[in-house]
Scaffold this motif. Sequence first.
Motif, short mmCIF file in Angstrom:
data_model
loop_
_atom_site.label_atom_id
_atom_site.label_comp_id
_atom_site.label_asym_id
_atom_site.label_seq_id
_atom_site.Cartn_x
_atom_site.Cartn_y
_atom_site.Cartn_z
N HIS A 22 -0.27 0.59 -4.12
CA HIS A 22 -1.46 0.81 -3.29
C HIS A 22 -1.89 2.27 -3.39
CE1 HIS A 22 -3.82 -0.65 0.41
NE2 HIS A 22 -4.26 0.59 0.17
N HIS A 24 -5.51 4.65 -4.28
CA HIS A 24 -6.92 4.69 -4.64
C HIS A 24 -7.13 5.82 -5.64
CE1 HIS A 24 -7.80 1.92 -1.33
NE2 HIS A 24 -6.85 2.57 -0.71
N LYS A 146 -8.24 -8.29 -1.70
CA LYS A 146 -7.97 -7.31 -0.64
C LYS A 146 -8.88 -7.59 0.55
CE LYS A 146 -7.40 -3.05 1.24
NZ LYS A 146 -7.81 -1.83 0.56
N HIS A 208 0.50 -1.23 4.62
CA HIS A 208 0.70 -0.26 5.70
C HIS A 208 1.75 -0.70 6.73
CE1 HIS A 208 -2.67 0.89 3.47
NE2 HIS A 208 -3.63 0.41 4.24
N ASP A 265 -0.93 5.26 -0.75
CA ASP A 265 -2.31 5.07 -0.28
C ASP A 265 -3.09 6.39 -0.44
OD1 ASP A 265 -4.52 3.73 0.72
OD2 ASP A 265 -3.89 3.81 2.82
ZN LIG Z 1 -5.76 1.84 0.96
#
Ligand SMILES: [Zn+2]
Length: 328
Positions: A22, A24, A146, A208, A265
Amino acid sequence: MATVETVRGPVQVDDLGPTLMHEHIFALSTEHVQNYGDGLWWDEEGRVADAISKLRTLHHKGIKTIVDPTVWGLGRYMPRIQRIAEQVDLNIVVAAGLYVYEELPQQYAYRGPGLLFDVPEPMITDFTRDIAEGIGTSGVKAALLKCCVDAAGLTPGVDRIARAVARTHLETGAPITVHTSSLAQSGRLAIDLFRSEGADLAKVVIAHAGDSNDLDYLMELADTGATLGMDRFGLDLFNPTPDRIRTITALAGRGYADRIVLAHDANCFIDYFGAEQDAARAAIMPNWHYTHISDDVLPALRESGVTEAQIEQMLVDNPRRYFSWNAS
Ligand SMILES: [Zn+2]
């Protein structure tokens, strides 16, 4: 042998290697950038070059694949990602779906079963196109779905999106990553919804989950077969690294290493802080970058008793199993 789609085309799942599940590359509002950033704090060429440099550094640390669940709502723009992917050896896996905490975008509000334009669920149509044909005209196919179930829970908009994701998963086989709020323990809501749709919970990552240190909550999720996204290393304001390490160590000791994946993340650039980006990162989250796991977290996990085989499960085996759905 199963393959998984990446920005540069299909690769064998066995070739994914160590995978951060995960991350970005960019997290943006396209309208924010175009109206307030362009020529000011947003420099397209500079940002592309910076991303290439950061991803090359990550690759040199031994990570071979990142999963980038940047969908509509986070500024997904495949031509920019393709330019970057061409210049790095790292595999980049991308997603279909929507990043929404409460309200459905207007673009889906009037189209769908029983609505003004009574057509099949357009989100399923769009997500399926991303997976089966490719995103826009890029030729790049999404390899996962997602959506979000955040603290607001299953609002009408979130419920409709999550069900569209579940049904696309059932039709295509693509696995799911769902953003959750560990503070609100909304992973339970996501699991219940996916279960009610008949989704394969072994193909769901509760993103998360690693913001929580509540072992009862985490084991409850993992006992359904779902995978825990311990995926915000460096975001110490949500949960400091030593606590994240302790929690993973405890779960591994109880036999859950086969249901844990790792990530930060992180991103190369996020527009939430506008021109204050660099100052915000340095001041409040100095470890929120792609190499914190390689440099600091893996040594700390070993130090705390997590075995090499368990680390291999989290970084290699679990991602490979998650993406083993396309047997073509
Ligand atoms: Zn994310």
